[in-house]
Design a protein around this motif. Structure first.
Motif, short mmCIF file in Angstrom:
data_model
loop_
_atom_site.label_atom_id
_atom_site.label_comp_id
_atom_site.label_asym_id
_atom_site.label_seq_id
_atom_site.Cartn_x
_atom_site.Cartn_y
_atom_site.Cartn_z
N GLY A 228 -8.05 -54.26 27.29
CA GLY A 228 -6.98 -53.90 26.37
C GLY A 228 -6.04 -52.83 26.89
N VAL A 229 -6.18 -52.43 28.15
CA VAL A 229 -5.28 -51.42 28.72
C VAL A 229 -4.48 -52.05 29.84
N ASP A 230 -3.45 -51.27 30.33
CA ASP A 230 -2.57 -51.80 31.37
C ASP A 230 -3.15 -51.66 32.77
N LYS A 231 -4.04 -50.68 32.96
CA LYS A 231 -4.65 -50.50 34.29
C LYS A 231 -5.95 -49.72 34.15
N VAL A 232 -6.83 -49.87 35.14
CA VAL A 232 -8.12 -49.19 35.13
C VAL A 232 -8.39 -48.59 36.50
N ASP A 233 -9.13 -47.47 36.51
CA ASP A 233 -9.55 -46.88 37.78
C ASP A 233 -10.94 -47.41 38.14
N THR A 234 -11.55 -46.87 39.17
CA THR A 234 -12.82 -47.41 39.64
C THR A 234 -13.92 -47.26 38.59
N ALA A 235 -13.90 -46.12 37.85
CA ALA A 235 -14.94 -45.91 36.84
C ALA A 235 -14.80 -46.92 35.70
N ALA A 236 -13.56 -47.10 35.24
CA ALA A 236 -13.34 -48.04 34.14
C ALA A 236 -13.53 -49.48 34.59
N PHE A 237 -13.28 -49.74 35.87
CA PHE A 237 -13.44 -51.09 36.39
C PHE A 237 -14.88 -51.58 36.25
N GLU A 238 -15.84 -50.64 36.34
CA GLU A 238 -17.26 -51.02 36.24
C GLU A 238 -17.57 -51.63 34.87
N SER A 239 -16.88 -51.10 33.83
CA SER A 239 -17.16 -51.59 32.48
C SER A 239 -16.59 -52.98 32.22
N ILE A 240 -15.59 -53.39 33.03
CA ILE A 240 -15.00 -54.73 32.81
C ILE A 240 -15.35 -55.68 33.96
N TRP A 241 -16.24 -55.24 34.83
CA TRP A 241 -16.65 -56.03 36.00
C TRP A 241 -17.16 -57.40 35.60
N SER A 242 -17.92 -57.45 34.50
CA SER A 242 -18.49 -58.73 34.08
C SER A 242 -17.41 -59.73 33.67
N ASN A 243 -16.20 -59.22 33.32
CA ASN A 243 -15.11 -60.11 32.90
C ASN A 243 -14.51 -60.89 34.08
N VAL A 244 -14.63 -60.32 35.29
CA VAL A 244 -13.91 -60.92 36.41
C VAL A 244 -14.80 -61.44 37.53
N LYS A 245 -16.06 -60.97 37.61
CA LYS A 245 -16.82 -61.24 38.83
C LYS A 245 -17.12 -62.72 39.05
N GLU A 246 -17.33 -63.50 37.98
CA GLU A 246 -17.68 -64.91 38.16
C GLU A 246 -16.47 -65.76 38.55
N LYS A 247 -15.28 -65.39 38.02
CA LYS A 247 -14.10 -66.21 38.28
C LYS A 247 -13.36 -65.79 39.54
N LEU B 262 -8.14 -56.20 44.70
CA LEU B 262 -7.19 -56.34 43.59
C LEU B 262 -6.15 -55.23 43.60
N ASP B 263 -6.48 -54.07 44.12
CA ASP B 263 -5.56 -52.93 44.14
C ASP B 263 -4.54 -53.12 45.26
N ASP B 264 -3.56 -53.99 45.02
CA ASP B 264 -2.60 -54.37 46.06
C ASP B 264 -1.83 -53.18 46.62
N ASP B 265 -1.37 -52.25 45.72
CA ASP B 265 -0.56 -51.14 46.21
C ASP B 265 -1.38 -49.92 46.57
N ALA B 266 -2.73 -50.03 46.53
CA ALA B 266 -3.63 -48.96 46.97
C ALA B 266 -3.35 -47.63 46.26
N ASP B 267 -3.05 -47.73 44.92
CA ASP B 267 -2.80 -46.49 44.19
C ASP B 267 -4.02 -46.01 43.42
N GLY B 268 -5.18 -46.66 43.62
CA GLY B 268 -6.40 -46.26 42.94
C GLY B 268 -6.57 -46.85 41.57
N PHE B 269 -5.70 -47.81 41.20
CA PHE B 269 -5.81 -48.48 39.91
C PHE B 269 -5.63 -49.98 40.09
N VAL B 270 -6.29 -50.76 39.24
CA VAL B 270 -6.04 -52.20 39.15
C VAL B 270 -5.24 -52.43 37.89
N SER B 271 -4.03 -53.01 38.01
CA SER B 271 -3.11 -53.15 36.89
C SER B 271 -2.96 -54.61 36.47
#
Length: 452
Positions: free
Chosen positions: A262-281, A224-233
Motif C-alpha cells: 500500500g505504499v509507493d516504495k519500500v527499503d530493505t527492512a520493509a521489503f522483508e515484510s512483503i517478500w512473500s508477495n513477490v518471491k514466487e512470481k 528490483l532497485d534499478d536506480d540503486a537508491d536503496g528503495f524498491v518503488s
C-alpha cells in the motif's frame, strides 16, 4: 542541406535586381507559358485563348491560369515576388481586398490600400534569425565531435571491463567448483550424523534454508532497485510484468502498490515484510550467473551465504551498452543512464533516454509511465531524429500511453516542450548537440541576381 540553411543561402544573395517582364502574378518559373502576342494555352491544357484575355478579369481556364493577377478565378493563385524576402503564393481571392498580403504590396495594386514594402526588413530579420541558428548548429556540431570522441573512449573502456568480468566469471566458477568438492566431502559425516541426530539435522537444515532465503531476498531487492537508491518503488516493479497479481496482461500502478503493502516504495527492512508477495512470481534476470560460497567450521557444519550477487547484473549491463544503437558514431551514448525534466503548470515530465518517459502531478500524486524505450523512429534519411517510447500505462478504456520524442539541434541537452496531440499519445521536443549536422558554407557570391 536542410531547408533552413538553404533559405539562409537564398536570403544572403546580393540584391542586384533584374526585372523580367511578364504578366502580373506570374512567377519567373512559368514565364515561358505567357508570351505576349501569342495565343495562351491554359496550363491544364483544357483550351487556348487569345493573349489579350490573360488578366482581363474574366476566368476562361478551369485551372485559373489565365488570371494570375486578378481575383476572377476562385481557384487561382497570385505570385508575390517579395524582392529581398521570400517569394510566395496567395489565393487570388486576396488580390485587391484591401489587406496587404505580399510584403512588396503587389497584391493591392488597384484597391487603394495604403501598403508599405517591408520585404527588405523582413529579409534582414530572417537572415539574422537563420544566422543565429547556423551559429548554434556550428557550436552544437563541435560539441557532437567531443561527444563522439568520449563515446569511443568509453566504449573501449567498457569492452576492456567486460573482458575483465568474463575472466572473473571463469575464476569464480573454478572456485565454486572447488568449494563444491569440499562441500560434498563435508556433507558425508553430516549425512551420517543425520541418522543419529535427525532432529538436530532438521533444525540445521531449516537454518541453512532460512539463510539461503535471506540471501535470495537480498539478491532480488538489488535487482528490483534499478536506480540503486536503496528503495524498491512502484515504477521499478512495473518493469516486471511477471509480478502482475491477476496475470491479466495489464500490470497497473495500483496493483504494484498493493504488492508493496500500500505504499509507493519500500527499503530493505520493509521489503522483508512483503517478500512473500513477490518471491514466487519474480523471474530473476541473473539467476544463471549468481553463485554462492560457503564456510566450513571445525564441526563440518556448512553455512551458505550469498556470493557475488551483482556479477550477473554487471555482465548484462556491459553487454547491453556495448551492443546498443547510440547512433552512427555513438554520439547519443552520453544520454544513457541520464534523465531530463520539464516542469509545466500541472506536471513534471521526466525523459530518461533509452529507458522511459514519465509524468507526475506537480503538487503530489503517483507517477504515470508514458512509455518505455521502443526504437529510433525518424524518416529514412534521418532515422535518429525521432525516439519512440511505447507500452506505457494504459488509459482508461483506451490504448496504452506512448511518447514520440523529436530531437533538434542545440548546444544544451534539455526537454523544451511536451504536448498531447492525440489521446494517450504524447509529443516531446528535445534539443541536444548529438543531432547537430555540420552547417554548410554560407560564403556565397554577392553578385548573384534575385528574381523580380
Amino acid at each position: 542541406m536542410s531547408c533552413q540553411f538553404l533559405l539562409l543561402l537564398l536570403l544572403s544573395v546580393g540584391v542586384s535586381a533584374v526585372e523580367v517582364q511578364r504578366p502580373r502574378g506570374v512567377p519567373l518559373s512559368k514565364r515561358q507559358f505567357y508570351e505576349e502576342g501569342k495565343p495562351f494555352t491554359c496550363l491544364d491544357g483544357s483550351r487556348t485563348i487569345p493573349f489579350d484575355r490573360v488578366n482581363d478579369d474574366y476566368c476562361d481556364c478551369q485551372d485559373g491560369s489565365d488570371e494570375p493577377g486578378t481575383a476572377a478565378c476562385p481557384n487561382g493563385s497570385f505570385h508575390c515576388t517579395n524582392a529581398g524576402f521570400r517569394p510566395t503564393f496567395i489565393p487570388s481571392s486576396r488580390i485587391n481586398d484591401g489587406i496587404c498580403d505580399c510584403c512588396d504590396t503587389t497584391d493591392e495594386y488597384n484597391s487603394g490600400a495604403t501598403c508599405q514594402n517591408t520585404c527588405r526588413e523582413l529579409g534582414r530579420k530572417e537572415r539574422e534569425s537563420l544566422q543565429k541558428m547556423a551559429e548554434i548548429a556550428k557550436e552544437g556540431f563541435l560539441l557532437k565531435q567531443q561527444l563522439i570522441h568520449e563515446a569511443n573512449r568509453g566504449l573501449e573502456d567498457k569492452k576492456a571491463k567486460l573482458g575483465d568480468v568474463q575472466g572473473s566469471k571463469k575464476d569464480l566458477e573454478a572456485k565454486v567448483e572447488a568449494l563444491r568438492t569440499v562441500k560434498e566431502a563435508a556433507e558425508q559425516p553430516e549425512r551420517e550424523a543425520k541418522e543419529r541426530h535427525l532432529k538436530a539435522w532438521e533444525d540445521q537444515k531449516a537454518l541453512i534454508q532460512k539463510e539461503k532465503e535471506s540471501a535470495r531476498m537480498a539478491e532480488v531487492f538489488l535487482e528490483l532497485d534499478d536506480d540503486a537508491d536503496g528503495f524498491v518503488s512502484v515504477p521499478e516493479l512495473l518493469s516486471h510484468s511477471e509480478l502482475d497479481p491477476d496475470a491479466d496482461g495489464s500490470f497497473t500502478e495500483a496493483e504494484a502498490q498493493g504488492l508493496l503493502g500500500g505504499v509507493d516504495k519500500v527499503d530493505t527492512a520493509a521489503f522483508e515484510s512483503i517478500w512473500s508477495n513477490v518471491k514466487e512470481k519474480y523471474m530473476s534476470e541473473v539467476r544463471h550467473y549468481t553463485s554462492f560460497f560457503f564456510l566450513i567450521n571445525s564441526k563440518f557444519h556448512v553455512k551458505f551465504i550469498l556470493f557475488n550477487f551483482g556479477f550477473g547484473i554487471c555482465f548484462r549491463n556491459l553487454e547491453k551498452e556495448i551492443s546498443f544503437d547510440f547512433g552512427p558514431s555513438s554520439e547519443f551514448a552520453y544520454l544513457y543512464s541520464q534523465c531530463y525534466e520539464l516542469t509545466t503548470s500541472e506536471y513534471i515530465y521526466r525523459l530518461c533516454p533509452f529507458n522511459r518517459v514519465t509524468q507526475k502531478p506537480k503538487f503530489g500524486g503517483s507517477e504515470t509511465n508514458l512509455g518505455s524505450w521502443g526504437k529510433w523512429a525518424g524518416p529514412e534519411d534521418s532515422i535518429y531524429s525521432v525516439m519512440k517510447y511505447e507500452h506505457g500505462t494504459g488509459c482508461w478504456q483506451g490504448p496504452s500511453r506512448s511518447t514520440t520524442v523529436k530531437l533538434t539541434c542545440g548546444k544544451e541537452t534539455v526537454v523544451t516542450s511536451t504536448s498531447e496531440p492525440s489521446r494517450c499519445e504524447y509529443l516531446m521536443e528535445f534539443t541536444c548537440p548529438a543531432i547537430c549536422q555540420e552547417p554548410p558554407n554560407l560564403e556565397i557570391s554577392s553578385h548573384e541576381h534575385q528574381e523580380l
